[in-house]
Scaffold this active site. Structure first.
Site, PDB file in Angstrom:
ATOM      1  N   LYS A  79      93.789  26.669 127.952  1.00 26.48           N
ATOM      2  CA  LYS A  79      93.459  27.236 126.643  1.00 26.48           C
ATOM      3  C   LYS A  79      92.978  26.136 125.706  1.00 26.48           C
ATOM      4  O   LYS A  79      93.539  25.032 125.705  1.00 26.48           O
ATOM      5  CB  LYS A  79      94.684  27.951 126.063  1.00 26.48           C
ATOM      6  CG  LYS A  79      94.418  28.710 124.763  1.00 26.48           C
ATOM      7  CD  LYS A  79      95.652  29.477 124.305  1.00 26.48           C
ATOM      8  CE  LYS A  79      95.389  30.226 122.997  1.00 26.48           C
ATOM      9  NZ  LYS A  79      96.550  31.018 122.546  1.00 26.48           N
ATOM     10  N   SER A 160      95.982  35.878 121.179  1.00 18.80           N
ATOM     11  CA  SER A 160      94.836  34.996 121.056  1.00 18.80           C
ATOM     12  C   SER A 160      94.376  34.377 122.381  1.00 18.80           C
ATOM     13  O   SER A 160      93.294  33.826 122.468  1.00 18.80           O
ATOM     14  CB  SER A 160      95.192  33.851 120.091  1.00 18.80           C
ATOM     15  OG  SER A 160      96.263  33.063 120.617  1.00 18.80           O
ATOM     16  N   SER A 184     100.861  36.237 121.751  1.00 21.22           N
ATOM     17  CA  SER A 184      99.539  35.857 122.240  1.00 21.22           C
ATOM     18  C   SER A 184      99.460  35.505 123.719  1.00 21.22           C
ATOM     19  O   SER A 184      98.385  35.209 124.226  1.00 21.22           O
ATOM     20  CB  SER A 184      98.982  34.691 121.414  1.00 21.22           C
ATOM     21  OG  SER A 184      98.580  35.141 120.149  1.00 21.22           O
TER      22      SER A 184
END
Length: 494
Positions: A79, A160, A184
């Site tokens: 990420k 997210s 998330s």
């Protein structure tokens, strides 16, 4: 032979160790899959050389008869919130465009030390603020799933960690890192039919991870199944002296202790998680999950978490307040974007840089956070929210007197179409209604796929555990996984 990109973390690790295929073959297969998946917009930066170098190191070690590292031969997605030395790290924001760290985050370094390789940096909601991956400066991530009823709309992969969820579901990465501030990891995992666990706050170091809300942010793995999450979490977790909130505790052997038998365990069903307007399919899956856990030997008990209804409003005061403080460092002076109009003074440069660099959702949360921390409103909002947070944590403590884990839905709906909710921030925030309470209490929680809705889209079930009881969460999730038999995957259209 099964395509190498169809294999998960455990299967790749074991296959490389046993000589069924080389680590380089695995890396080359996933590198090719990443390169061919541009329509998903899951990867912001591709790092095929990193994946190949880690693979060659694994193959060399095996040829020399050495004991392989725990994740040797496994390439993963990272990420874009984790700083990676020499590789662009932007938190999907214009204000950090072009920023290349000179250091490695602790979580990513732990994974490289365990033998993993990096396929690239994954797209995400800007500064981890969002539930649909529509706030990224670099464009929306598109879910690999399509509705089976003929609808061809692009769907949200959740957020997210939307790039992470899309990459794992699309079989272009066997696993990926995520971060979870209010859901998330879990909500995107539910949207795309994969597993994801947020460990106890402090299990994974926050050092080198771009901050959103420091008292809530926690890294965790996203992967095809529960075992793969356990393997990856073992590699990610551990004490870090550079992070004051890091837990100075040994990392348990979560994979070795996986056990789907819940005999003697009690599973709590919180009555407050039945929200108005919840789809009948979510309620039906929840009941099915209860039946599965009963079948695994668990006793089902009803519990009450009376302050649950205050969790979402408290979260959307605390998280923006911490964000407004954390994001004050992006000022155009030291790194990232600098917008300096002719003749502008320092104050004008700050204002112009931040106005241009932050997206609308980030600005919205900075404004909210700054407001609730201001002199006239601090006690009325921020102090009250922190008191509510204490009451929510106390609710969980009382629930643990009656049960070992809790079972709830992960999200209040299946994946929705991109642009469907982006004009209504409150509708978007409601995606976190089931995941936020455990975040506020710092508890381990996991989403595991349970089935499909009428449109053929995945639905997830959430297990919430006691502090430091990741094992209990993983075991209950494994019990669901074995009984759900979830094998659905998106058809390839990209």
């Amino acid at each position: 032979m099964t395509e190498l990109t169809d294999l998960g973390i455990a299967a790749i690790r074991n296959g490389v160790r046993d000589g069924d295929f080389s680590a380089r073959e695995v890396a080359e297969a996933f590198n090719a899959a990443v390169a061919a998946a541009k329509p998903l917009n899951a990867f912001l930066v591709e790092t095929p050389d990193h994946a190949l170098a880690a693979a060659d190191a694994a193959d060399t070690a095996r040829a020399a008869g050495e004991t392989l590292k725990p994740m040797a031969g496994v390439p993963i997605g990272m990420k874009d919130l984790f700083c990676t030395k020499g590789v662009a790290t932007t938190a999907s924001s214009h204000i950090l465009e072009g920023f290349t760290p000179e250091y490695e985050s602790t979580v990513s370094q732990n994974l490289w030390n365990a033998g993993a390789g990096m396929l690239g940096k994954l797209n995400m909601d800007q500064f981890a603020m969002g539930s649909s991956n529509e706030t990224s400066y670099f464009g929306n991530v598109v879910s690999p799933w399509r509705r089976s009823d003929g609808g061809n709309a692009d769907l949200a992969p959740g957020g997210s960690s939307g790039g992470s969820s899309a990459a794992v579901a699309a079989r272009i990465a066997p696993g990926a890192t995520g971060t979870d501030t209010g859901g998330s990891i879990r909500q995107p995992a539910a949207f795309v039919g994969i597993s994801g666990i947020k460990p106890t706050y402090g299990r994974c170091s926050r050092w080198g991870t771009i901050a959103f809300a420091s008292s809530l942010d926690q890294a965790g793995p996203m992967a095809r199944d529960v075992r793969d999450c356990a393997i990856m979490l073992e590699a990610m977790a551990g004490f870090d002296a550079k992070d004051a909130t890091s837990l100075d505790l040994p990392v348990p052997q979560w994979e070795a202790q996986l056990n789907a038998s819940l005999k003697g365990k009690r599973v709590g069903i919180p009555k407050e998680y039945r929200v108005d307007g919840m789809p009948t399919e979510i309620e039906a899956l929840w009941q099915q999950g209860i039946a599965w856990l009963k079948d695994a030997g668990a006793e089902i008990v009803d519990v009450s978490l009376p302050h649950t209804k205050y969790a979402l409003p408290a979260y959307y005061i605390i998280a923006p307040a911490e964000a407004s403080s954390n994001l004050a460092r992006y000022d155009g002076v030291r790194y990232g974007l600098r917008d300096l109009p002719d003749g502008a003074n320092l104050q004008e440069m700050y204002a112009k840089t931040r106005a241009e660099g932050f997206g609308d959702e980030v600005k919205r949360r900075i404004l909210i956070g700054t407001y609730v921390l201001s002199a006239g409103f601090y006690d009325a909002y921020y102090t009250q929210a922190q008191k509510v947070r204490t009451l929510i944590a106390r609710d969980f403590q009382r629930a643990w007197e009656a049960c070992d884990v809790l079972l709830t839905p992960t999200a209040p709906s299946a994946a929705f179409a991109l642009d469907e909710k982006s004009a209504d921030p409150l509708a978007m925030y409601l995606n976190d209604v089931f995941t936020v309470p455990s975040s506020l209490a710092g508890l381990p929680a996991m989403s595991v796929p349970g089935g499909l809705d009428a449109a053929g889209l995945p639905l997830g079930l959430q297990i919430i555990g006691k502090p430091l009881d990741e094992q209990g969460v993983l075991n209950a999730a494994l019990a669901i996984e074995e009984r759900a038999g979830f094998t659905a995957r998106p058809g390839k259209w990209w």
